[in-house]
Scaffold this motif. Structure first.
Motif, short mmCIF file in Angstrom:
data_model
loop_
_atom_site.label_atom_id
_atom_site.label_comp_id
_atom_site.label_asym_id
_atom_site.label_seq_id
_atom_site.Cartn_x
_atom_site.Cartn_y
_atom_site.Cartn_z
N THR A 1 0.86 -1.19 0.00
CA THR A 1 0.00 0.00 0.00
C THR A 1 0.90 1.23 0.00
OG1 THR A 1 -1.72 -1.15 1.26
CG2 THR A 1 -1.84 1.24 1.20
N ILE A 2 0.49 2.23 -0.77
CA ILE A 2 1.30 3.44 -0.92
C ILE A 2 0.56 4.62 -0.33
CG2 ILE A 2 2.30 5.05 -2.60
CD1 ILE A 2 2.66 2.69 -4.49
N GLU A 3 1.26 5.42 0.44
CA GLU A 3 0.73 6.70 0.89
C GLU A 3 0.70 7.64 -0.32
OE1 GLU A 3 -0.30 7.59 3.95
OE2 GLU A 3 0.10 5.61 4.80
N LEU A 4 -0.44 8.24 -0.58
CA LEU A 4 -0.56 9.09 -1.76
C LEU A 4 0.47 10.21 -1.74
CD1 LEU A 4 -2.13 9.53 -4.36
CD2 LEU A 4 -3.77 10.90 -3.07
N GLY A 5 0.79 10.73 -0.54
CA GLY A 5 1.77 11.80 -0.44
C GLY A 5 3.14 11.41 -0.96
N ALA B 1 -8.35 13.74 -4.00
CA ALA B 1 -7.51 12.85 -3.20
C ALA B 1 -6.17 13.51 -2.88
CB ALA B 1 -7.29 11.54 -3.95
N CYS B 2 -5.59 14.17 -3.87
CA CYS B 2 -4.31 14.85 -3.62
C CYS B 2 -4.49 15.97 -2.60
CB CYS B 2 -3.75 15.40 -4.93
SG CYS B 2 -3.22 14.13 -6.11
N ALA B 3 -5.61 16.68 -2.66
CA ALA B 3 -5.86 17.74 -1.68
C ALA B 3 -5.96 17.17 -0.27
CB ALA B 3 -7.14 18.48 -2.06
N ARG B 4 -6.60 16.00 -0.16
CA ARG B 4 -6.69 15.38 1.16
C ARG B 4 -5.30 14.98 1.67
NH1 ARG B 4 -11.27 13.00 -1.26
NH2 ARG B 4 -10.10 11.11 -1.79
N ALA B 5 -4.39 14.65 0.75
CA ALA B 5 -3.03 14.26 1.13
C ALA B 5 -2.12 15.47 1.30
CB ALA B 5 -2.45 13.31 0.09
N GLY B 6 -2.63 16.68 1.07
CA GLY B 6 -1.87 17.88 1.33
C GLY B 6 -1.03 18.38 0.18
N PHE B 7 -1.34 18.03 -1.03
CA PHE B 7 -0.57 18.55 -2.17
C PHE B 7 -1.46 18.62 -3.40
CE2 PHE B 7 -0.29 14.01 -2.76
CZ PHE B 7 -0.21 13.80 -4.13
N SER B 8 -0.96 19.27 -4.44
CA SER B 8 -1.61 19.31 -5.75
C SER B 8 -0.74 18.57 -6.74
CB SER B 8 -1.80 20.76 -6.23
OG SER B 8 -2.68 21.47 -5.37
N PRO B 9 -1.34 17.89 -7.73
CA PRO B 9 -0.52 17.21 -8.73
C PRO B 9 0.49 18.15 -9.37
CG PRO B 9 -2.82 16.60 -8.99
CD PRO B 9 -2.78 17.72 -7.99
N ARG B 10 1.74 17.72 -9.42
CA ARG B 10 2.79 18.56 -9.98
C ARG B 10 2.53 18.85 -11.45
NH1 ARG B 10 7.34 17.64 -12.86
NH2 ARG B 10 7.07 15.37 -12.76
N ARG B 11 2.04 17.86 -12.14
CA ARG B 11 1.81 18.00 -13.59
C ARG B 11 0.77 16.98 -14.02
NH1 ARG B 11 5.95 16.15 -18.32
NH2 ARG B 11 4.80 16.96 -20.11
N ILE B 12 -0.10 17.38 -14.94
CA ILE B 12 -1.08 16.45 -15.52
C ILE B 12 -0.72 16.25 -17.00
CG2 ILE B 12 -3.50 16.08 -16.12
CD1 ILE B 12 -3.01 15.91 -13.17
N ILE B 13 -0.54 15.00 -17.37
CA ILE B 13 -0.33 14.64 -18.78
C ILE B 13 -1.67 14.12 -19.31
CG2 ILE B 13 0.92 13.18 -20.40
CD1 ILE B 13 3.19 13.05 -18.38
N ARG B 14 -2.23 14.82 -20.27
CA ARG B 14 -3.59 14.51 -20.71
C ARG B 14 -3.56 13.54 -21.89
NH1 ARG B 14 -6.44 17.92 -17.66
NH2 ARG B 14 -5.54 19.94 -17.10
N LEU C 1 -3.64 2.36 -2.87
CA LEU C 1 -3.35 3.62 -2.21
C LEU C 1 -4.06 3.65 -0.86
CD1 LEU C 1 -3.78 5.80 -5.38
CD2 LEU C 1 -1.65 5.53 -4.10
N ASN C 2 -3.56 4.45 0.05
CA ASN C 2 -4.07 4.43 1.43
C ASN C 2 -5.35 5.24 1.62
OD1 ASN C 2 -2.79 6.96 1.09
ND2 ASN C 2 -2.44 7.14 3.30
N ASP C 3 -5.90 5.82 0.56
CA ASP C 3 -7.10 6.65 0.65
C ASP C 3 -8.32 5.80 0.32
OD1 ASP C 3 -9.18 8.46 0.40
OD2 ASP C 3 -7.96 9.98 -0.58
N PRO C 4 -9.18 5.48 1.31
CA PRO C 4 -10.35 4.63 1.04
C PRO C 4 -11.38 5.28 0.14
CG PRO C 4 -10.44 5.50 3.28
CD PRO C 4 -9.09 5.86 2.73
N ALA C 5 -11.30 6.59 -0.05
CA ALA C 5 -12.25 7.27 -0.93
C ALA C 5 -11.88 7.13 -2.40
CB ALA C 5 -12.34 8.75 -0.55
N LEU C 6 -10.71 6.57 -2.69
CA LEU C 6 -10.29 6.41 -4.09
C LEU C 6 -10.99 5.20 -4.69
CD1 LEU C 6 -6.53 7.40 -4.10
CD2 LEU C 6 -8.35 8.36 -5.52
N ARG C 7 -12.20 5.39 -5.06
CA ARG C 7 -12.99 4.37 -5.71
C ARG C 7 -14.10 5.06 -6.49
NH1 ARG C 7 -14.12 0.22 -2.93
NH2 ARG C 7 -12.30 0.49 -1.57
N ARG C 8 -14.67 4.33 -7.38
CA ARG C 8 -15.79 4.86 -8.16
C ARG C 8 -16.94 3.87 -8.07
NH1 ARG C 8 -13.97 3.68 -14.49
NH2 ARG C 8 -13.73 1.43 -14.26
#
Length: 297
Positions: free
Chosen positions: A185-189, A211-224, A261-268
């Motif tokens: 399991t990986i800590e999102l941070g 999820a990143c906001a909950r872990a205290g950061f914003s994605p450094r970069r998004i590749i679309r 990942l350690n965030d239980p809300a990461l699901r759909r």
């Protein structure tokens, strides 16, 4: 416009060779048959039957209309049969939509089981984003669809109902050489310095951003990148990491690993979407989808 009942009567009289015999067969009075045929002849612009000492026979105009009447009545009968089996859920076409990762395992497995149970129903599949599928249900292009609330939430459309089918955990895809590839399991941070490969093309809130906001950061970069093959290619090259739903696990190449990942809300949540008045076959496919959903994750 031709009277369908009149055309049926024309065919019946031609087959019986007599107004009287046709009336007995159809449980009409002889005078009622005569009046209906006279009205049909007025519409046709001339006699349709030659009156004989014993019965009647078609005139040349009658023979021409008779050929058309037989064809029209046959088509109506076949249409009636097709509608009957369609409304009984035992035949006809069923237009079924699904979003991309549902077509990796969930929908194919369900369609195979559905075909075994109802081989006379021909399913026409369509793939598209959940929002597009909801629009197609609303305008009648689709009869049933599998949709998801990822990444922007569950889309809505007038005249369409949705019910949950299953939940789908979101994992992170890493190249095998990644420093965290062996972690259970990986800590999102721990991924705050990574670029993220996803297909979110606007500024609406996404599951990843939340999820990143909950872990205290914003994605450094998004590749679309829109397609999954392209996402996997970028991750394999070490250019970023990506969220991958469990439903897509079977399509992940061997060069990648999936980690929790350690965030239980990461699901759909996967939903079955139907019009307000669904076809019986659409309801039956929904039952099959629910039955197989727990086995394909």
């Amino acid at each position: 416009m031709w009277d369908i009942d009149g055309l049926r009567l024309l065919v019946a009289v031609a087959g019986a060779g007599s107004f009287t015999r046709a009336a007995e067969t159809l449980n009409y009075t002889q005078s009622a048959v005569s009046r209906r045929i006279a009205a049909l002849e007025r519409q046709a612009g001339g006699p349709l039957f030659e009156r004989l000492p014993r019965g009647v026979r078609l005139s040349p105009a009658g023979r021409a209309l008779h050929r058309t009447a037989v064809e029209v009545l046959d088509r109506l009968a076949r249409a009636g049969h097709e509608l009957a089996v369609l409304h009984a859920g035992q035949g006809g076409l069923l237009h079924a939509g699904a979003f991309g990762t549902a077509n990796i395992a969930l929908m194919p497995t369900a369609l195979r089981a559905f075909h075994e149970a109802r081989p006379d129903v021909e399913v026409v599949p369509l793939e598209g984003p959940s929002g597009t599928l909801m629009e197609r249900l609303a305008d009648g292009t689709l009869d049933v669809a599998v949709v998801s609330d990822y990444p922007y939430g569950l889309p809505a459309a007038d005249g369409v109902t949705t019910t949950p089918v299953c939940e789908d955990e979101l994992l992170v895809a890493l190249p095998r050489r990644h420093r965290l590839a062996g972690a259970a399991t990986i800590e999102l941070g721990e991924l705050r310095d990574e670029a993220w490969v996803q297909n979110a093309y606007d500024d609406r809130a996404t599951v990843l951003a939340d999820a990143c906001a909950r872990a205290g950061f914003s994605p450094r970069r998004i590749i679309r990148i829109a397609e999954w093959a392209g996402k996997f290619g970028y991750v394999t090259a070490g250019l970023g990491v990506a969220l991958v739903p469990t439903l897509a696990a079977r399509a992940v190449p061997a060069e990648l690993v999936l980690c929790r990942l350690n965030d239980p809300a990461l699901r759909r949540t996967i939903h079955l979407a139907l019009p307000v008045a669904p076809l019986p076959a659409a309801l039956a496919l929904g039952d099959v989808l629910r039955a197989v959903a727990r086995d394909v994750g």
